[in-house]
Design a protein around this motif. Structure first.
Motif, PDB file in Angstrom:
ATOM      1  N   ILE B 228     -94.649 111.398  65.274  1.00  0.00           N
ATOM      2  CA  ILE B 228     -94.026 111.558  63.961  1.00  0.00           C
ATOM      3  C   ILE B 228     -93.640 113.020  63.826  1.00  0.00           C
ATOM      4  CG2 ILE B 228     -94.426 111.537  61.488  1.00  0.00           C
ATOM      5  CD1 ILE B 228     -95.963 109.017  61.815  1.00  0.00           C
ATOM      6  N   GLU B 229     -92.363 113.242  63.682  1.00  0.00           N
ATOM      7  CA  GLU B 229     -91.867 114.604  63.635  1.00  0.00           C
ATOM      8  C   GLU B 229     -91.996 115.145  62.212  1.00  0.00           C
ATOM      9  OE1 GLU B 229     -90.714 115.995  66.436  1.00  0.00           O
ATOM     10  OE2 GLU B 229     -90.094 117.907  65.541  1.00  0.00           O
ATOM     11  N   ASP B 230     -91.771 114.260  61.260  1.00  0.00           N
ATOM     12  CA  ASP B 230     -91.702 114.705  59.877  1.00  0.00           C
ATOM     13  C   ASP B 230     -91.853 113.477  59.007  1.00  0.00           C
ATOM     14  OD1 ASP B 230     -91.321 116.376  57.784  1.00  0.00           O
ATOM     15  OD2 ASP B 230     -89.183 116.711  58.093  1.00  0.00           O
ATOM     16  N   GLN B 231     -92.512 113.573  57.857  1.00  0.00           N
ATOM     17  CA  GLN B 231     -92.449 112.477  56.904  1.00  0.00           C
ATOM     18  C   GLN B 231     -92.654 112.966  55.490  1.00  0.00           C
ATOM     19  OE1 GLN B 231     -95.464 109.419  56.817  1.00  0.00           O
ATOM     20  NE2 GLN B 231     -96.809 110.583  58.169  1.00  0.00           N
ATOM     21  N   GLY B 232     -92.164 112.189  54.544  1.00  0.00           N
ATOM     22  CA  GLY B 232     -92.310 112.600  53.156  1.00  0.00           C
ATOM     23  C   GLY B 232     -91.443 111.761  52.249  1.00  0.00           C
ATOM     24  N   GLU B 233     -91.449 112.132  50.971  1.00  0.00           N
ATOM     25  CA  GLU B 233     -90.592 111.452  49.994  1.00  0.00           C
ATOM     26  C   GLU B 233     -89.134 111.600  50.414  1.00  0.00           C
ATOM     27  OE1 GLU B 233     -91.696 109.872  46.979  1.00  0.00           O
ATOM     28  OE2 GLU B 233     -93.506 109.962  48.205  1.00  0.00           O
ATOM     29  N   GLY B 235     -86.423 112.479  48.811  1.00  0.00           N
ATOM     30  CA  GLY B 235     -85.766 113.708  48.381  1.00  0.00           C
ATOM     31  C   GLY B 235     -86.157 114.892  49.245  1.00  0.00           C
ATOM     32  N   TYR B 236     -87.442 114.902  49.620  1.00  0.00           N
ATOM     33  CA  TYR B 236     -87.935 116.001  50.446  1.00  0.00           C
ATOM     34  C   TYR B 236     -87.263 115.981  51.819  1.00  0.00           C
ATOM     35  CZ  TYR B 236     -91.052 118.290  53.751  1.00  0.00           C
ATOM     36  OH  TYR B 236     -91.544 119.052  54.776  1.00  0.00           O
ATOM     37  N   ILE B 237     -87.260 114.795  52.440  1.00  0.00           N
ATOM     38  CA  ILE B 237     -86.680 114.698  53.781  1.00  0.00           C
ATOM     39  C   ILE B 237     -85.190 115.046  53.760  1.00  0.00           C
ATOM     40  CG2 ILE B 237     -86.056 113.039  55.609  1.00  0.00           C
ATOM     41  CD1 ILE B 237     -88.906 113.711  55.840  1.00  0.00           C
ATOM     42  N   LEU B 238     -84.477 114.553  52.759  1.00  0.00           N
ATOM     43  CA  LEU B 238     -83.034 114.757  52.732  1.00  0.00           C
ATOM     44  C   LEU B 238     -82.638 116.184  52.384  1.00  0.00           C
ATOM     45  CD1 LEU B 238     -81.586 111.537  51.077  1.00  0.00           C
ATOM     46  CD2 LEU B 238     -81.710 112.136  53.476  1.00  0.00           C
ATOM     47  N   ASN B 239     -83.396 116.795  51.477  1.00  0.00           N
ATOM     48  CA  ASN B 239     -82.941 118.088  50.975  1.00  0.00           C
ATOM     49  C   ASN B 239     -83.834 119.272  51.334  1.00  0.00           C
ATOM     50  OD1 ASN B 239     -80.928 116.604  49.606  1.00  0.00           O
ATOM     51  ND2 ASN B 239     -82.424 116.157  47.993  1.00  0.00           N
ATOM     52  N   ASP B 240     -85.147 119.056  51.314  1.00  0.00           N
ATOM     53  CA  ASP B 240     -86.029 120.217  51.357  1.00  0.00           C
ATOM     54  C   ASP B 240     -86.735 120.453  52.681  1.00  0.00           C
ATOM     55  OD1 ASP B 240     -85.342 120.393  48.709  1.00  0.00           O
ATOM     56  OD2 ASP B 240     -87.054 119.186  48.062  1.00  0.00           O
ATOM     57  N   SER B 241     -86.752 119.422  53.527  1.00  0.00           N
ATOM     58  CA  SER B 241     -87.535 119.576  54.751  1.00  0.00           C
ATOM     59  C   SER B 241     -87.015 120.746  55.578  1.00  0.00           C
ATOM     60  CB  SER B 241     -87.474 118.296  55.576  1.00  0.00           C
ATOM     61  OG  SER B 241     -88.050 118.530  56.835  1.00  0.00           O
ATOM     62  N   THR B 242     -87.938 121.478  56.189  1.00  0.00           N
ATOM     63  CA  THR B 242     -87.528 122.621  57.002  1.00  0.00           C
ATOM     64  C   THR B 242     -87.617 122.299  58.476  1.00  0.00           C
ATOM     65  OG1 THR B 242     -89.785 123.405  56.806  1.00  0.00           O
ATOM     66  CG2 THR B 242     -88.167 124.396  55.337  1.00  0.00           C
ATOM     67  N   ASN B 243     -88.009 121.049  58.784  1.00  0.00           N
ATOM     68  CA  ASN B 243     -88.118 120.654  60.181  1.00  0.00           C
ATOM     69  C   ASN B 243     -86.741 120.663  60.845  1.00  0.00           C
ATOM     70  OD1 ASN B 243     -88.059 118.715  62.448  1.00  0.00           O
ATOM     71  ND2 ASN B 243     -90.239 118.561  61.970  1.00  0.00           N
ATOM     72  N   ALA B 244     -86.622 121.338  61.960  1.00  0.00           N
ATOM     73  CA  ALA B 244     -85.316 121.522  62.597  1.00  0.00           C
ATOM     74  C   ALA B 244     -84.709 120.189  63.027  1.00  0.00           C
ATOM     75  CB  ALA B 244     -85.454 122.447  63.807  1.00  0.00           C
ATOM     76  N   TYR B 245     -85.564 119.302  63.570  1.00  0.00           N
ATOM     77  CA  TYR B 245     -85.047 118.019  64.054  1.00  0.00           C
ATOM     78  C   TYR B 245     -84.536 117.156  62.894  1.00  0.00           C
ATOM     79  CZ  TYR B 245     -84.737 113.552  66.398  1.00  0.00           C
ATOM     80  OH  TYR B 245     -84.278 112.371  66.890  1.00  0.00           O
ATOM     81  N   ARG B 247     -83.394 118.173  60.045  1.00  0.00           N
ATOM     82  CA  ARG B 247     -82.140 118.776  59.573  1.00  0.00           C
ATOM     83  C   ARG B 247     -80.963 118.360  60.462  1.00  0.00           C
ATOM     84  NH1 ARG B 247     -83.567 119.444  55.461  1.00  0.00           N
ATOM     85  NH2 ARG B 247     -81.574 118.450  55.190  1.00  0.00           N
ATOM     86  N   LYS B 248     -81.215 118.408  61.773  1.00  0.00           N
ATOM     87  CA  LYS B 248     -80.166 118.091  62.729  1.00  0.00           C
ATOM     88  C   LYS B 248     -79.733 116.631  62.571  1.00  0.00           C
ATOM     89  CE  LYS B 248     -79.603 117.666  67.709  1.00  0.00           C
ATOM     90  NZ  LYS B 248     -80.451 116.845  68.542  1.00  0.00           N
ATOM     91  N   LEU B 249     -80.738 115.778  62.389  1.00  0.00           N
ATOM     92  CA  LEU B 249     -80.468 114.351  62.266  1.00  0.00           C
ATOM     93  C   LEU B 249     -79.662 114.068  60.994  1.00  0.00           C
ATOM     94  CD1 LEU B 249     -81.397 112.125  64.159  1.00  0.00           C
ATOM     95  CD2 LEU B 249     -83.285 111.666  62.633  1.00  0.00           C
ATOM     96  N   ILE B 250     -80.071 114.666  59.895  1.00  0.00           N
ATOM     97  CA  ILE B 250     -79.391 114.425  58.616  1.00  0.00           C
ATOM     98  C   ILE B 250     -77.961 114.957  58.681  1.00  0.00           C
ATOM     99  CG2 ILE B 250     -79.427 114.944  56.127  1.00  0.00           C
ATOM    100  CD1 ILE B 250     -81.894 113.448  56.698  1.00  0.00           C
ATOM    101  N   LYS B 251     -77.819 116.108  59.328  1.00  0.00           N
ATOM    102  CA  LYS B 251     -76.500 116.734  59.393  1.00  0.00           C
ATOM    103  C   LYS B 251     -75.519 115.875  60.198  1.00  0.00           C
ATOM    104  CE  LYS B 251     -75.392 120.675  61.708  1.00  0.00           C
ATOM    105  NZ  LYS B 251     -74.522 120.310  62.624  1.00  0.00           N
TER     106      LYS B 251
END
Lengths: 324, 262
Positions: B228-233, B235-245, B247-251
């Motif tokens: 699991i690279e990252d998890q959360g609400e 809104g957090y995942i889409l906007n606030d997460s600082t995890n590089a992966y 961010r790359k995926l969302i972008k």
């Protein structure tokens, strides 16, 4: 919008009928008129079974239309045979959806990308190594991949090889049938970046088939929406969300999920499924799923009418239909 | 109190460790999306929850707790009463999970009679009623069709109807819309959202379509290479997460009016 002198290929009244064992007729493409311009991308969108692949297959002679003509360099290419057809094929190439099934698994990448060149006598056998390396580097793969087999590569890498193979002959037109649908989003992004870069460098015309409107609008100059074998709307790619007005195109647009959307908005999918192409209703093909259906839609089929430069719609609510 | 609590599980196929230290907690009436690229282990995780790991696969560490019971220690009989009743699964192509040479009605009757002792006629009626409740047009015709006679979207909705017969508390969906057109995908997504709103079903949806995942989920889990690279609400995942992966995926998700390449 587009300069007519850049017109490269024009499909006129292309119709394809298949006869079924029961003796009925299936119309896969009905009176399709489309234009491809030099160095531009035409995105063809629609649900599965709407005839988008059938149309693109005409361009690469995987099938021939029943009626109509496709003009390329002033010649109707649908009637070509023998030597002329062989010569013409090098100008129009194709990239398929699934890179794992469009290669011979027993051929090395070197032979895959060089096969078209050898077929047309463009290179000698001894030049293969050098040329394969050059082609692989063009699609941003290490030149050493020439010694690999397709199964040693990831999906994204294979699709790059497919692009290298299609571009080996330096064609003017490349047809891409869902070329990125089998890939993960991040890979899809890099492949699309590659395609658009090569398009700019080599001034290639691309015919791209896709079912995701949100994705295709990011790189198409022109978008055509197809429904049940009919083109229902053609519009410039950069103004998609503001121009799009056919109820079906709007429905497709509404069905796009993206990360910037308003999540509280309830999605309103269009009801039902497209009718069987064996019994397309009289009048507008979209009538049964359209929430703005009028009596005239059940009687007369709307024709594609230009309502602003570069924007054509086939709907009784717009263009000719309104005045009639 | 979480309905399902996956506590740091490892899953191995033979000697190769496929999923490492994966923890997800799901509350009742919540939707959790698991996203990631192919091969990231997302399907393996939900298959582990239902004890449906393919041959050779096993959970080698950690625990999966469903309503205070460990799912890893259940007997075959306990599994039978749980699967399809409390926990259901929707597969990528529901047509492929059904027997191609049997009428959909027959498969449906068999499914109902496994969980309930009622007559075949009553089971048939119950099946048809369920299809109707899921807003499938003409349930009787569907019951009398073979899987290959229906379109992909229709088959998927039949699969959902079957899975929802006993109003499970937990629905696991493995790429339920990947094989479908965008318009049909919108119908299925809407239907799954309605299940949550009407029956309070918790859903774990595994998908590589980040747009769908974001629309449906309360909680998003991002997986990469079995971790699991990252998890959360959401809104957090889409906007606030600082995890590089992340961010790359969302972008990379194409968006309307977003980045244009030409």
């Amino acid at each position: 919008m587009f300069d007519e002198k850049d017109l490269l290929l024009e499909a006129r009244h292309v119709t394809r009928r298949f006869s079924t064992p029961s003796g009925r007729e299936l119309v896969a493409c009905n009176d399709v008129n489309l234009k491809l311009y030099r160095g531009k991308t035409l995105g063809l969108v629609g649900e599965s079974g709407c005839g988008k692949s059938t149309f693109m297959r005409f361009l690469v002679w995987l099938d021939r239309p029943t009626e109509g003509e496709i003009l390329y360099r002033g010649k109707d290419i649908t009637k070509l045979k023998g030597r002329q057809l062989h010569d013409m094929r090098q100008h129009i190439q194709m990239v398929f959806q699934d890179p794992s099934t469009s290669f011979n698994p027993k051929m090395k990448i070197r032979d895959i990308v060089c096969e078209p060149l050898l077929n047309y006598g463009r290179i000698r056998h001894s030049q293969r190594d050098e040329k394969a390396r050059e082609l692989l580097e063009m699609v941003e793969l290490p030149g050493d991949f020439a010694d690999r087999y397709p199964h040693n590569m990831s999906g994204g890498q294979r699709q790059r090889v497919a692009i290298a193979r299609a571009l080996a002959l330096e064609p003017e037109i490349v047809v891409m049938d869902e070329a990125t649908s089998a890939l993960d989003v991040s890979v899809q992004e890099t492949v699309i970046e590659l395609i658009t870069r090569l398009q700019r460098e080599k001034n290639i015309t691309i015919g791209f088939i896709c079912h995701n409107l949100g994705f295709i609008q990011s790189f198409s100059h022109q978008i055509a929406v197809m429904y049940l074998g009919n083109i229902v709307e053609v519009m410039p790619g950069d103004q998609l969300s503001s121009l799009c007005c056919h109820p079906y195109s709007k429905a497709l647009l509404n069905a796009v999920f993206d990360t910037k959307m308003d999540f509280s908005r309830k999605i309103e999918p269009i009801k039902g499924e497209p009718p069987s192409p064996l019994d397309v209703p009289v009048g507008c093909p979209f009538q049964d799923r359209c929430d703005q259906c009028m009596p005239i839609c059940r009687e007369r089929r709307p024709v594609l009418t230009e309502i602003s430069p570069g924007h054509e719609v086939a709907c009784h609510r717009y263009g000719e239909g309104v005045s009639a | 109190m979480a309905l399902l609590d996956i506590k740091g599980i490892d899953v191995s196929y033979g000697k190769s460790l496929t999923v490492k230290n994966c923890s997800i907690a799901l509350d009742p009436a919540k939707i959790c999306s698991v996203v990631g690229e192919s091969g990231s282990g997302k399907t393996t995780v939900i298959r582990a929850v239902l004890g449906l790991l393919p041959g050779g696969g096993s959970v080698t560490a950690g625990d999966i707790v469903y309503e205070n019971r460990s799912l890893l220690k259940l007997s075959k009989g306990e599994w039978r009463s749980l699967r399809g009743r409390d926990i259901s699964m929707i597969f990528q192509d529901s047509g492929a999970m059904m027997n191609q040479t049997r009428l959909i009605g027959k498969s449906f009757v068999e499914y109902i009679r496994t969980h309930e002792s009622i007559s075949k006629q009553d089971a048939w009626k119950k099946g048809a009623e369920m299809l109707g409740r899921m807003r499938l047009p003409d349930p009787d015709r569907i019951m009398n069709s073979y899987p290959f006679q229906l379109s992909g979207g229709m088959r998927q909705r039949v699969g959902i109807a079957m899975g929802m017969t006993y109003q499970p508390r937990l629905l696991l969906a493995d790429e339920p819309t990947s094989a479908l057109d965008v318009t049909t995908q919108a119908q299925i997504v809407r239907q799954m959202m309605e299940l949550r709103d009407e029956y309070g079903t918790s859903i774990i949806i595994v998908t590589h379509d980040i747009g769908v995942a974001a629309y449906m989920a309360d909680h998003v889990v991002v997986m990469k290479d079995g971790r699991i690279e990252d998890q959360g609400e959401r809104g957090y995942i889409l906007n606030d997460s600082t995890n590089a992966y992340t961010r790359k995926l969302i972008k990379a998700v194409p968006s309307l009016g977003g980045k244009r390449y030409v």
